[in-house]
Design an enzyme around this catalytic site. Sequence first.
Site, PDB file in Angstrom:
ATOM      1  N   ASP A  34      27.064  45.106 -55.430  1.00 41.28           N
ATOM      2  CA  ASP A  34      25.957  45.486 -54.552  1.00 41.28           C
ATOM      3  C   ASP A  34      25.534  46.932 -54.803  1.00 41.28           C
ATOM      4  O   ASP A  34      24.342  47.236 -54.958  1.00 41.28           O
ATOM      5  CB  ASP A  34      26.370  45.353 -53.082  1.00 41.28           C
ATOM      6  CG  ASP A  34      26.665  43.935 -52.659  1.00 41.28           C
ATOM      7  OD1 ASP A  34      25.753  43.264 -52.149  1.00 41.28           O
ATOM      8  OD2 ASP A  34      27.808  43.494 -52.826  1.00 41.28           O
ATOM      9  N   GLU A  66      18.524  47.220 -49.270  1.00 40.14           N
ATOM     10  CA  GLU A  66      19.589  46.732 -48.399  1.00 40.14           C
ATOM     11  C   GLU A  66      20.735  47.728 -48.284  1.00 40.14           C
ATOM     12  O   GLU A  66      21.296  47.912 -47.210  1.00 40.14           O
ATOM     13  CB  GLU A  66      20.120  45.390 -48.913  1.00 40.14           C
ATOM     14  CG  GLU A  66      21.244  44.854 -48.053  1.00 40.14           C
ATOM     15  CD  GLU A  66      21.689  43.461 -48.434  1.00 40.14           C
ATOM     16  OE1 GLU A  66      22.488  42.881 -47.684  1.00 40.14           O
ATOM     17  OE2 GLU A  66      21.240  42.960 -49.474  1.00 40.14           O
ATOM     18  N   ASP A 106      16.481  43.736 -52.810  1.00 41.18           N
ATOM     19  CA  ASP A 106      17.757  43.093 -52.482  1.00 41.18           C
ATOM     20  C   ASP A 106      18.594  43.122 -53.756  1.00 41.18           C
ATOM     21  O   ASP A 106      18.394  42.313 -54.665  1.00 41.18           O
ATOM     22  CB  ASP A 106      17.547  41.658 -52.008  1.00 41.18           C
ATOM     23  CG  ASP A 106      18.820  41.082 -51.385  1.00 41.18           C
ATOM     24  OD1 ASP A 106      19.902  41.643 -51.641  1.00 41.18           O
ATOM     25  OD2 ASP A 106      18.738  40.082 -50.661  1.00 41.18           O
ATOM     26  N   LEU A 141      21.687  42.394 -54.365  1.00 42.28           N
ATOM     27  CA  LEU A 141      22.618  41.289 -54.592  1.00 42.28           C
ATOM     28  C   LEU A 141      22.485  40.345 -53.410  1.00 42.28           C
ATOM     29  O   LEU A 141      23.040  40.588 -52.336  1.00 42.28           O
ATOM     30  CB  LEU A 141      24.059  41.785 -54.732  1.00 42.28           C
ATOM     31  CG  LEU A 141      25.060  40.849 -55.420  1.00 42.28           C
ATOM     32  CD1 LEU A 141      26.364  41.584 -55.739  1.00 42.28           C
ATOM     33  CD2 LEU A 141      25.357  39.593 -54.611  1.00 42.28           C
ATOM     34  N   THR A 200      25.977  37.761 -51.185  1.00 40.27           N
ATOM     35  CA  THR A 200      27.219  38.499 -51.455  1.00 40.27           C
ATOM     36  C   THR A 200      28.452  37.667 -51.102  1.00 40.27           C
ATOM     37  O   THR A 200      29.462  37.705 -51.815  1.00 40.27           O
ATOM     38  CB  THR A 200      27.242  39.829 -50.681  1.00 40.27           C
ATOM     39  OG1 THR A 200      26.141  40.642 -51.112  1.00 40.27           O
ATOM     40  CG2 THR A 200      28.534  40.586 -50.934  1.00 40.27           C
ATOM     41  N   SER A 253      21.161  27.466 -44.783  1.00 39.30           N
ATOM     42  CA  SER A 253      22.361  28.274 -45.019  1.00 39.30           C
ATOM     43  C   SER A 253      23.610  27.428 -44.814  1.00 39.30           C
ATOM     44  O   SER A 253      23.644  26.530 -43.961  1.00 39.30           O
ATOM     45  CB  SER A 253      22.392  29.472 -44.071  1.00 39.30           C
ATOM     46  OG  SER A 253      21.345  30.352 -44.366  1.00 39.30           O
ATOM     47  N   HIS A 268      24.807  27.175 -41.272  1.00 38.28           N
ATOM     48  CA  HIS A 268      23.932  26.567 -40.263  1.00 38.28           C
ATOM     49  C   HIS A 268      23.734  25.075 -40.469  1.00 38.28           C
ATOM     50  O   HIS A 268      23.015  24.435 -39.701  1.00 38.28           O
ATOM     51  CB  HIS A 268      22.542  27.225 -40.299  1.00 38.28           C
ATOM     52  CG  HIS A 268      22.562  28.681 -40.030  1.00 38.28           C
ATOM     53  ND1 HIS A 268      21.487  29.506 -40.300  1.00 38.28           N
ATOM     54  CD2 HIS A 268      23.527  29.482 -39.509  1.00 38.28           C
ATOM     55  CE1 HIS A 268      21.787  30.746 -39.959  1.00 38.28           C
ATOM     56  NE2 HIS A 268      23.019  30.749 -39.487  1.00 38.28           N
ATOM     57  N   GLY A 311      22.238  32.187 -50.175  1.00 41.63           N
ATOM     58  CA  GLY A 311      21.218  33.066 -50.737  1.00 41.63           C
ATOM     59  C   GLY A 311      19.795  32.607 -50.490  1.00 41.63           C
ATOM     60  O   GLY A 311      19.430  31.475 -50.808  1.00 41.63           O
TER      61      GLY A 311
END
Length: 358
Positions: free
Chosen positions: A108, A131, A171, A173, A176, A239, A242, A265
Site C-alpha cells: 500500500d 487513500e 487507490d 492498492l 488489501t 463484497s 456482505h 475489491g
Amino acid sequence: MAPMGIRLSPLGMAVFCLLGLGVLYHLYSGFLAGRFAFFMLSEPAAGGAEPPRGSAAAVDLRELLAVSVLAAVRGGEEVKRVREGNVLNEKAKGKTREGAEEKLTSGDLLSNRRMYHLLQAAFPGVQINSEERVDTADQDTVSWDRNIPEEIKQKIQPKEVPAESVTVWIDPLDATQEYTEDLRQYVTTMVCVAVNGKPVIGVIHKPFSAYTAWAMVDGGSNVKARSSYNEKTPRIIVSRSHAGKVEQVARQTFGNKTVIIPAGGAGYKVLALLDVAEKNQEEADVYIHVTYIKKWDICAGNAVLRALGGHMTTLTGEEISYTGSDGNEGGLIASINMNHRALIEKLPDLEETSHKLD
C-alpha cells in the site's frame, strides 16, 4: 552680395535631437521587448522538459489520462514486487464501521508513494486525494517523460479544463484484505480524475496479470461493456463480507435463480461488468455495495462505467459527487446496458439493509 549663412538655434537643435531619440526609443524598445518575450516563451530551460500543454491554470485531460495510466502501472509494480517477495510488513491501521480490521502493508505505502509523486510532479497544480497518508518529506524521484501512448493518441483528443476544477483520486492498492490472503486476482491499483465533482477519467490496473482498463467520458476507452445478460438469472457481485445479507434481498426480488458472486475489491467488481479477456475475472450483471465506502475505491470504476454508458449511483439513485468528504454514505449500485432506474425501483429494501449492516 555675399550669400547669407543659415544659423541654427542651439535650442532648436536640442529639441530636434530629443524628438529623434524619442522616435528611435519607441521603435526599438517595442521590437526588443517582443524578441525577448518570444525567446522566453519558445526556448525551454536548458536540460528541462517541454512545459505541459496549455497555461499553468489549465490541464489537458488527455495528458492527465496518460499519466494516470502510467501511475497505476508503476504503483502496480510495487504491489507485485512486495507480494512476490513476501515482505508485506502487515499491520492494522484501524477498523471499518462494521468492526472489521483494516490492514496496511508495504505494498500500500510504496505504491501510494510512487503513484502520488508521479502525478504531483506532472501536474503540481491539481488536487490529489489518496487513500494513504503522503509524507511530503519522503520525496520519490518519479518523473513523466511526456510520452502519450499511441493508443491514447488515436482515441482521445486534447481537452483542456481549469486546474482548479480537477480532483484526482488514488487507490494505491484496492483489496488489501485479499492481498494479505494472497488472493491476487482481486487486487487492483486505480486512478480517477473528476472535473467539478463528476468522474471523467478512470484507470483500473491488475498488477498480477498486467491488464489495464481505461476510459474517458466523451473521449474513448480500451475496454467494452458486455453486450448481454440474463434477466431471469441475474448475477450480482457483492463484497465477500456482505454476501449473505444481500443474497436474501436479491433472491426475494429476482427469484431463487439469482446468482450471488462474493468478491474482493471495488475495481475487480466493476471489471466484472465489462468485457474483460481475463481468465481470473468473473462476470456479473450488477454490482451492489450496501454500506459506507470510500470514494477512491469507486471513482475510477464510476468513470469507466459513465464513459461506456453505464451507471453507478447510491442505492437510492443519486449521483455520487467526488468533491468534499472522502466517503460515500449511501452505498452503491452499478450496472451497464440495463435500465438502471428500474433496477433501483426493483430493489427497495437495499437501503434498509445498508443501515442494518453499518
